[in-house]
Design a protein around this motif. Structure first.
Motif, short mmCIF file in Angstrom:
data_model
loop_
_atom_site.label_atom_id
_atom_site.label_comp_id
_atom_site.label_asym_id
_atom_site.label_seq_id
_atom_site.Cartn_x
_atom_site.Cartn_y
_atom_site.Cartn_z
N LYS A 18 0.83 -1.20 0.00
CA LYS A 18 0.00 0.00 0.00
C LYS A 18 0.87 1.26 0.00
O LYS A 18 1.90 1.32 0.66
CB LYS A 18 -0.91 0.02 1.24
CG LYS A 18 -1.92 -1.12 1.29
CD LYS A 18 -2.95 -0.99 0.18
CE LYS A 18 -3.98 -2.09 0.27
NZ LYS A 18 -4.99 -1.98 -0.81
N ARG A 20 1.35 5.23 1.03
CA ARG A 20 0.91 6.14 2.11
C ARG A 20 0.72 7.56 1.58
O ARG A 20 0.63 8.51 2.37
CB ARG A 20 1.93 6.16 3.25
CG ARG A 20 2.47 4.83 3.70
CD ARG A 20 1.43 3.85 4.16
NE ARG A 20 0.70 4.21 5.35
CZ ARG A 20 1.09 3.96 6.61
NH1 ARG A 20 2.24 3.34 6.82
NH2 ARG A 20 0.33 4.30 7.63
N GLN A 283 -5.81 7.31 8.10
CA GLN A 283 -6.10 5.98 7.55
C GLN A 283 -6.29 5.01 8.70
O GLN A 283 -5.36 4.79 9.48
CB GLN A 283 -4.96 5.50 6.64
CG GLN A 283 -5.01 4.02 6.27
CD GLN A 283 -6.23 3.65 5.46
OE1 GLN A 283 -6.49 4.25 4.43
NE2 GLN A 283 -6.99 2.67 5.93
N LEU A 285 -6.02 1.96 10.87
CA LEU A 285 -5.01 0.90 10.88
C LEU A 285 -5.14 0.18 12.21
O LEU A 285 -4.97 0.78 13.27
CB LEU A 285 -3.62 1.54 10.73
CG LEU A 285 -2.42 0.61 10.52
CD1 LEU A 285 -2.44 0.06 9.11
CD2 LEU A 285 -1.12 1.38 10.76
N TRP A 313 -7.33 -0.93 7.30
CA TRP A 313 -6.22 -1.87 7.05
C TRP A 313 -6.01 -2.69 8.33
O TRP A 313 -5.89 -2.13 9.43
CB TRP A 313 -4.94 -1.12 6.71
CG TRP A 313 -5.00 -0.43 5.38
CD1 TRP A 313 -5.96 -0.58 4.41
CD2 TRP A 313 -4.04 0.50 4.86
NE1 TRP A 313 -5.67 0.20 3.33
CE2 TRP A 313 -4.50 0.88 3.57
CE3 TRP A 313 -2.86 1.05 5.34
CZ2 TRP A 313 -3.81 1.79 2.77
CZ3 TRP A 313 -2.17 1.96 4.55
CH2 TRP A 313 -2.64 2.32 3.28
N GLU A 315 -4.10 -6.01 10.46
CA GLU A 315 -3.17 -7.10 10.68
C GLU A 315 -3.89 -8.07 11.61
O GLU A 315 -4.42 -7.68 12.65
CB GLU A 315 -1.88 -6.63 11.35
CG GLU A 315 -0.94 -7.79 11.67
CD GLU A 315 0.21 -7.39 12.57
OE1 GLU A 315 1.36 -7.47 12.13
OE2 GLU A 315 -0.05 -6.99 13.73
N GLU A 341 -9.48 -4.35 4.73
CA GLU A 341 -8.48 -5.05 3.93
C GLU A 341 -7.45 -5.66 4.88
O GLU A 341 -6.86 -4.95 5.69
CB GLU A 341 -7.76 -4.11 2.96
CG GLU A 341 -8.61 -3.60 1.82
CD GLU A 341 -7.80 -2.79 0.84
OE1 GLU A 341 -6.71 -3.25 0.45
OE2 GLU A 341 -8.23 -1.68 0.48
N LEU A 343 -3.98 -6.86 5.48
CA LEU A 343 -2.67 -6.71 4.85
C LEU A 343 -1.68 -7.78 5.30
O LEU A 343 -0.73 -8.08 4.59
CB LEU A 343 -2.09 -5.33 5.17
CG LEU A 343 -2.93 -4.11 4.77
CD1 LEU A 343 -2.09 -2.85 4.90
CD2 LEU A 343 -3.50 -4.24 3.38
#
Length: 405
Positions: A18, A20, A283, A285, A313, A315, A341, A343
């Motif tokens: 991705k 940034r 964003q 995260l 995003w 994890e 999504e 990642l």
């Protein structure tokens, strides 16, 4: 005088496939607004402007655009090179940017006076003397001597860096006296200090003694603006020695951090106040951890922070030792139809078998160079001290390679 202390922008970072760019563009627009609202005199960027020594063109464009737009606010800009930055690349536009009120110190040169700056207030009057010290590479301040042990080399390097600070501070004192003695002296640095808390995205740039540069090695400056560590923090609890941290999370273990820049107010008497200005999250995260059943619920909750235009995003770290060959399809099914999504999918580190299973699921695109090294090191039977030393040596090599970029 008002200084805005920021660092570790890492423009051009490629984050697990991705870009940034949108986040950095939004941050720089927000930063310009803070300069106007807070009537900032100088913006000080303490290293790692770019993520690599050869940043993509859009990252250079963001950098140049910021210089131009900041000029219109009436504030000065001081740019210090970091360990991720290329000295040659930053230096190539130094003369041109000086015409736009920007002073760039890409690396340590021969002439100490190049790192000595007088910062001006908006009305043009002198407001502070700056010891503008960028990331110091060993070759900048130290000549290697044959027969030295590794520990002796590290001790020599620490002493050389300390001497560099001392010499520049003496010049700053003389410059202050030349201006009547009423200016505070401040300094910068791009290194790791004693007690600093790092994250997985921070590359250790020193080994041995210099993994923890002692705070008493700094000169008695009114304020020391540090970069390199991405978590905002005081050093040793001291109000005047600070890391401002990175403006956006650069790894998933930074996802819960409140990012900030620091508004530093100085008077002739020294440091008056330091105010943290929280940076908005541009964003979403999020790092999630749990069993599959727990992750199903966590992913659904995380989706509430996203949208079709800006998905969250994620994890995902799966707990437990049970091996599932269809782990990725299961996680994908949890995310179907949601604005998220994934990642990276990780298995919780536990048994050796779980480690081997995780390696089978991961690709090199998902791993950093240090993660590959750590996985290989985990296969060896070594004492903790031996492992720590090998990691330190490996990080030193990585740092030197980055410095040559």
């Amino acid at each position: 005088m008002r200084i805005l202390h920021t660092s570790d922008w890492h423009l051009g970072q490629h984050f697990m496939g991705k870009t940034r760019e949108a986040e950095h563009r939004a941050f720089l627009a927000w930063l310009l607004e803070q300069v106007r609202v807070q009537a900032v005199d100088t913006v000080l960027v303490a290293g790692d402007i770019f993520d690599t020594g050869a940043p993509p063109s859009y990252a250079r464009e963001l950098y140049n655009q910021f210089v131009v737009e900041l000029r219109q606010t009436g504030a000065e800009l001081v740019i210090l090179g970091g360990n991720h930055d290329s000295v040659a690349m930053l230096g190539e536009s130094k003369t041109l940017l000086a015409q736009l009120g920007t002073r760039v110190i890409p690396g340590v040169g021969i002439d100490l006076h190049e790192q000595l700056l007088v910062l001006n207030r908006r009305d043009g009057s002198p407001g502070a003397v700056l010891c503008a010290i960028p990331f110091i590479r060993p070759r900048d301040v130290l000549q290697s001597q044959a027969g030295q042990s590794a520990q002796a080399k590290q001790t020599s390097l620490q002493q050389a860096i300390q001497e560099h600070y001392r010499s520049l501070y003496e010049l700053a004192e003389a410059r202050r006296e030349a201006h009547g003695g009423g200016l505070p002296i401040i300094a910068t640095g791009h290194l790791t200090t004693v007690g600093a808390s790092a994250s997985e995205s921070v590359r250790e740039i020193y080994v041995g003694a210099l993994e923890a540069f002692p705070t008493n090695a700094f000169p008695p400056a009114a304020y020391i603006a540090l970069g390199h560590i991405h978590k905002p923090q005081k050093v040793g609890g001291l109000e005047h020695i600070r890391y401002c941290g990175s403006p956006i999370p650069l790894s998933f273990d930074e996802a819960r951090q409140q990012k900030e820049v620091l508004l530093v107010e100085l008077t002739a008497a020294g440091l008056a106040a330091v105010t943290a200005l929280p940076v908005p999250r541009f964003q979403p995260l999020i790092a999630l951890r749990g069993s599959l059943d727990e992750l199903r619920q966590q992913i659904a909750e995380a989706a509430a922070l996203g949208s079709a235009a800006q998905p969250v995003w994620l994890e995902v770290q799966v707990g437990g030792d049970d091996y599932l060959s269809d782990l990725q399809p299961r996680i994908a099914a949890f995310c179907e139809g949601l604005p998220v999504e994934v990642l990276r999918i990780r298995r919780e580190r536990g048994t050796a078998q779980a480690g081997l299973q995780r390696q089978a699921q991961e690709t090199l695109d998902e791993l950093s160079a240090e993660e590959v090294f750590d996985q290989r090191l985990a296969q060896e039977t070594l004492e903790a001290q031996q492992q720590q030393r090998l990691r330190g040596l490996y990080r030193q090599v990585l740092g030197e390679l980055e410095g040559e970029a």
